[in-house]
Design a protein around this motif. Structure first.
Motif, PDB file in Angstrom:
ATOM      1  N   ALA A 110       0.372   2.754  -8.748  1.00 44.80           N
ATOM      2  CA  ALA A 110      -0.586   2.885  -7.653  1.00 44.80           C
ATOM      3  C   ALA A 110      -1.920   2.239  -7.998  1.00 44.80           C
ATOM      4  O   ALA A 110      -2.545   1.594  -7.155  1.00 44.80           O
ATOM      5  N   SER A 111      -2.365   2.408  -9.216  1.00 39.50           N
ATOM      6  CA  SER A 111      -3.678   1.885  -9.605  1.00 39.50           C
ATOM      7  C   SER A 111      -3.632   0.421 -10.029  1.00 39.50           C
ATOM      8  O   SER A 111      -4.679  -0.175 -10.286  1.00 39.50           O
ATOM      9  N   ASN A 112      -2.422  -0.167 -10.102  1.00 40.73           N
ATOM     10  CA  ASN A 112      -2.302  -1.563 -10.524  1.00 40.73           C
ATOM     11  C   ASN A 112      -1.643  -2.435  -9.459  1.00 40.73           C
ATOM     12  O   ASN A 112      -1.105  -3.498  -9.777  1.00 40.73           O
ATOM     13  N   SER A 113      -1.669  -1.975  -8.214  1.00 44.56           N
ATOM     14  CA  SER A 113      -1.125  -2.745  -7.103  1.00 44.56           C
ATOM     15  C   SER A 113      -2.270  -3.196  -6.208  1.00 44.56           C
ATOM     16  O   SER A 113      -3.167  -2.409  -5.898  1.00 44.56           O
ATOM     17  N   LEU A 171       0.811  -1.210   0.000  1.00 43.74           N
ATOM     18  CA  LEU A 171       0.000   0.000   0.000  1.00 43.74           C
ATOM     19  C   LEU A 171       0.846   1.264   0.000  1.00 43.74           C
ATOM     20  O   LEU A 171       0.319   2.366  -0.209  1.00 43.74           O
ATOM     21  N   THR A 172       2.151   1.133   0.204  1.00 44.68           N
ATOM     22  CA  THR A 172       3.051   2.270  -0.009  1.00 44.68           C
ATOM     23  C   THR A 172       2.972   2.730  -1.465  1.00 44.68           C
ATOM     24  O   THR A 172       3.095   3.918  -1.760  1.00 44.68           O
ATOM     25  N   PHE A 173       2.743   1.784  -2.367  1.00 42.24           N
ATOM     26  CA  PHE A 173       2.632   2.152  -3.781  1.00 42.24           C
ATOM     27  C   PHE A 173       1.393   2.991  -4.056  1.00 42.24           C
ATOM     28  O   PHE A 173       1.362   3.768  -5.008  1.00 42.24           O
ATOM     29  N   ARG A 174       0.365   2.837  -3.217  1.00 41.60           N
ATOM     30  CA  ARG A 174      -0.862   3.599  -3.407  1.00 41.60           C
ATOM     31  C   ARG A 174      -0.830   4.937  -2.694  1.00 41.60           C
ATOM     32  O   ARG A 174      -1.488   5.877  -3.117  1.00 41.60           O
TER      33      ARG A 174
END
Length: 954
Positions: free
Chosen positions: A822-825, A802-805
């Protein structure tokens, strides 16, 4: 008069509670939920009535004013003053007695409204006044403000629900105010002589002098909260001194105990939701709706649902068509009766051309979801990125309900003439009290002049319609100056006399109601507002810099709730204002905008406050204003350690990925050294780890090593990248192995990135933001090729994936790769719900306890995980509302944090596990959560969702 230092010393030697004169505490208590700021002399947190008496005595000896404070959520400035603050919320918060036959309860002033109702519920009773802050406002504060809430249409204001009070005056006189008094009782009280007899004599004299004027000129409307309750001294009200001082905002006496009235709960309630073209038309409907005698009649305009959609609140889907909405709650002895009453309202509404839609909600969860939208009004409308910041002040006017539409149109006209706008209209339409935050400019001289002129003209409008300047929030600094517009000169004089009878030297919350401060004084911002500019890694330009981000906290104190949710775990454990999200935001704001903290943004006070933040991100989702304290904390420590030596423990835990990589070459040796009797203890001391904690053990073989050596199954055309985070690669590879087997069984080919990556989460938590950004750049370089061709990224550790988001797009707002990643994790549960909706969990036939990870709950939700587990045959699902587990990465290992970590875990999580059946499955997707559970429940084995889905039963 002695020095402040001497007063502090005297209090410390006398009071059994806590005495706080430190600059951090004073900063945290310098404001409330209003536009105003006054730094207190100090704070006393009394344990019992004796402490209150002692504090008042010493304040009196030293000529220091007193401010009694509850939840600190006042919107008009009455909960901040240059005084000695008495905070009753930490200790004097008990329900002392319940008399179910008399339908009363005796309580201490610091008890929270919702806690009273929890205690009353087994008796079928409740305390009816229910402001939207009911899960953190105190009864003392409610009495001080004469609070109301949504159900005052049926049950009245707080003044109508107070039976008696025990109070103490500034001069030390203790009074037992037992409600109505007939002439014989009044004569007896006067005959007792002394200060009490004098007080009652003067009150009777004041009543006799003002009877005609009060009867003729006090506004006749449900929500007259402004001024003093002189009407309660009238013969027809029974000379009720207890109720006369309700709503006095701490300017007359300090409450020691109160006896409140409880009422039977309606057995069933139904909710009719009506839509209209605009808020003015909705307001016009109030008179005919009141003929149906609703339990509550609330409303809001179209902007509030828009804010709710931004926060993904579920209640918006239950609203009918329209641009303004009325919530009509109707009770009944049965569900059928409540339904029939609601249907009569709906049928009448549908006959109106102005009604655009109507819905009936019988389900309690659906009703709660819609009520949540209404109750979010204050916080969610305060700051919306891209829109002007809005402020209270004009938010609490009330008029006779029949005049509400006329008032709102006039209100809008006055604001429009000054190019001012309302963020959203919401509130108590059935009581003629609609709240509205306005985009006043309180940071420039012209803007403040406009604020003053608008307030004066709005006050005149309210008075012309027979209204009240305050409908429930009190007069405070915001409206006390305007009282002569509402009350005749003889009544203003009577208010002064009333104040002098109780507080002749004006030492109780001075500057409020009587001899008021100007409404444009003591502003939190002011014409000289110039926040310090701090270079940050995140982009806070939309908020007005880091100071503006801290200012997103509007003070309503949702972070001070103690019964549900995640926010704020450190407050739930300590009950300390400074360890709430609000307290931290206040201290940050002070460090960036005033000289109160000597070292500004690098002051140790800021460090101490933020050190106990667990970075759980609960505030980002649960705070109505979406304060992101984890981000502010990271920025602070990044800045702080530029000029201060970083502790070894911070460097160690921040670089956990590098540490784990190194240890993976000889994991057995690393484990032996870390847990050796002498070296292990030395390591704990060097790393400031609590003696009872054990460092996690490195796995003998990493997940990557297993993956590279295994025999892969037949390839599938459906591919995904599994992100092997530090914890599931180096410490618990069995979790990632289970995930691979589950995903392959679901029909996917699992790919790993070509080399070990780190999301930077441990670095971020330690404020090592440059290094964290470098790790994320590497992540984008490696993962973008997969994302570019539509291959999703799946993660197992919530805080990592969720760091990617969250942090990734914030660090790199202009990098398209960041937004794409962010939208593909996805979390494992999200991915299966989206891409393998028919995936069947194994048959479990056991109780399953689910401890949701804080970041998962805040950023993604656990709905997919719950839905997935609920499909397991025979599963008895128990989703814990336990908040944070208390470990929070490195937090729980620290020797200074251990006790708080333990208290957080023991609030709900640990007892729930201890009382669960021995064969219960405990699901905790976070590595830290599992570590905490293993520490305090050593006989239990917590599992990741992947392990549960991979169980072979039977």
């Amino acid at each position: 008069m002695t020095s402040i230092a001497a007063l502090e010393s005297q209090l410390l030697s006398t009071v059994e509670g806590e005495v706080r004169f430190d600059v951090g505490t004073r900063a945290a208590y310098a404001t409330d939920a209003s536009n105003y700021r006054q730094v207190p002399v100090g704070v006393v947190i009394p344990r019992h009535e004796g402490d209150v008496i002692a504090a008042l005595s010493l304040a009196r000896e030293n000529s220091i004013p007193i401010l009694a404070r509850g939840g600190g959520t006042s919107l008009a400035g009455q909960a901040c003053n240059a005084a000695l603050v008495l905070d009753f919320s930490k200790y004097m918060n008990r329900v002392l007695a319940i008399d179910s036959d008399a339908r009363t309860a005796q309580v201490e002033p610091g008890v929270i409204q919702s806690h009273i109702n929890t205690a009353l519920a087994p008796h079928g009773l409740f305390f009816a006044p229910d402001p939207s802050t009911k899960d953190r406002c105190t009864i003392g504060g409610m009495i001080g403000n004469n609070s109301c809430g949504a159900h005052s249409a049926a049950y009245g204001k707080t003044v109508d629900n107070v039976e008696a009070m025990e109070v103490i005056l500034y001069d030390g006189t203790e009074l037992s105010l037992q409600g109505s008094m007939d002439d014989e009782q009044l004569d007896a009280a006067i005959a007792r002589g002394g200060r009490e007899g004098e007080l009652y004599s003067r009150l009777r004299e004041l009543r006799d002098q003002t009877t005609d004027s009060v009867r003729a000129h006090f506004p006749k409307l449900p929500r007259r909260v402004s001024g003093y309750n002189l009407d309660q001294l009238m013969p027809e009200r029974g000379f009720n001194v207890a109720r006369a001082i309700v709503g006095s905002e701490g300017t007359l006496a300090t409450i020691l105990r109160a006896t409140i009235r409880a009422v039977p709960r309606p057995r069933e309630v139904g909710l009719a939701v009506l839509g209209f073209d605009d808020v003015f038309i909705a307001a016009d409907q109030t008179p005919w709706l009141l003929e149906h005698h609703p339990e509550a009649l609330e409303g809001f305009d179209q902007n509030l649902p828009e804010f709710a959609r931004i926060k993904q609140m579920p209640g918006v889907r239950f609203l009918p068509a329209g641009r303004a909405f009325l919530l009509v709650e109707l009770g009944g002895a049965s569900r059928d009766e409540a339904h029939e009453r609601a249907e009569r309202v709906i049928a009448q509404a549908r006959e109106l051309r102005e009604c655009t839609g109507a819905e009936y909600l019988a389900d309690a969860r659906e009703q709660a979801a819609v009520w949540q939208i209404r109750e979010s009004g204050l916080g969610s409308s305060a700051f919306i990125p891209g829109r002007p910041r809005s402020w209270p002040g004009a938010e609490d006017f009330a008029v006779p309900p029949a005049n509400l539409g006329t008032f709102l149109r006039g209100f809008d006209r006055i604001l429009s003439s000054r190019s001012l706008k309302v963020a959203t209209y919401y509130g108590h339409f059935g009581e003629g009290c609609v709240h509205a935050r306005v985009n006043f400019d309180l940071a420039s001289a012209p803007g403040i002049a406009t604020f003053r002129s608008a307030m004066v003209e709005l006050g005149a409008l309210v008075a012309s319609l027979g209204g009240s300047l305050s409908g429930e929030h009190g007069d405070g600094l915001a409206r006390s100056e305007l009282l002569p517009m509402m009350f005749r000169p003889d009544l203003i004089d009577a208010f002064r006399d009333f104040k002098r009878i109780f507080d002749p030297d004006s030492m109780m919350n001075p500057g409020v109601i009587v001899a008021p401060h100007p409404l444009d004084s003591h502003l939190k911002l002011g014409a000289n507002y110039r926040p310090r500019e701090i270079a940050t890694h995140f982009n806070f330009s939309a908020e007005g810099g880091l100071a503006g981000a801290a200012l997103k906290c509007v003070g309503i104190g949702k972070c001070r709730k103690t019964e549900a949710g995640t926010m704020c775990p450190s407050y739930m454990a300590t009950r300390e204002e400074i360890h709430s999200t609000r307290g931290r935001a206040r201290i940050l704001f002070e460090s960036l905008t005033t000289d109160l903290l000597p070292d500004g943004f690098a002051d140790p006070v800021v460090k101490d406050a933020l050190d106990f933040c667990l970075s759980c991100k609960g505030c980002k989702s649960e705070c109505p204003s979406s304060v992101d304290m984890a981000a502010y904390r990271a920025e602070f420590f990044s800045n702080y350690y530029r000029s201060h030596r970083r502790p070894l423990s911070s460097a160690f835990f921040g670089r956990m990925n590098e540490v784990a990589r190194l240890a993976s070459y000889a994991p057995s040796l690393a484990n032996a050294l870390a847990h050796a009797p002498v070296l292990g203890e030395l390591a704990k001391k060097m790393l400031a780890i609590h003696p009872q904690r054990e460092l996690p053990r490195f796995a003998r073989r990493t997940f990557r090593s297993w993956f590279e050596r295994r025999t892969a199954p037949t390839a599938s055309t459906r591919e995904l990248v599994l992100f092997p985070d530090t914890f599931n690669n180096f410490f618990e590879p069995h979790v990632a192995i289970a995930a691979v087997e589950v995903l392959e069984r679901a029909g996917f080919r699992v790919i790993l990135p070509r080399h070990q990556l780190c999301c930077g989460r441990p670095l971020y938590d330690q404020g090592m933001l440059e290094r964290a950004k470098a790790r994320l750049r590497e992540v984008m370089d490696v993962l973008d090729p997969f994302v570019a061709v539509g291959i999703p990224i799946v993660g197992l550790e919530p805080s990592c994936i969720l760091t990617f988001r969250d942090e990734l797009p914030s660090f790199f707002p202009d990098d398209a790769r960041a937004s794409a990643l962010a939208s593909n994790s996805f979390m494992l549960d999200e991915f299966l719900a989206r891409e393998a909706p028919d995936f069947a969990p194994p048959e479990l036939r056991r109780r399953i306890l689910v401890q949701g990870h804080c970041h998962q709950k805040a950023l993604a939700g656990i709905g997919d995980e719950i839905a997935l587990l609920s499909r397991a045959a025979g599963a008895e699902l128990q989703v814990l509302d336990a908040g944070c587990c208390g470990m929070a990465g490195a937090f729980g290992y620290d020797r200074e944090h251990f006790e708080v970590s333990k208290q957080i875990g023991e609030r709900v999580l640990i007892p729930a596990i201890e009382h669960a059946p021995p064969d219960a499955i405990i699901v905790a997707d976070g590595f830290s959560c599992r570590s905490q559970i293993r520490h305090f429940c050593p006989t239990r084995t917590p599992m990741h969702l992947a392990e549960v889905l991979n169980l072979r039963v039977g």
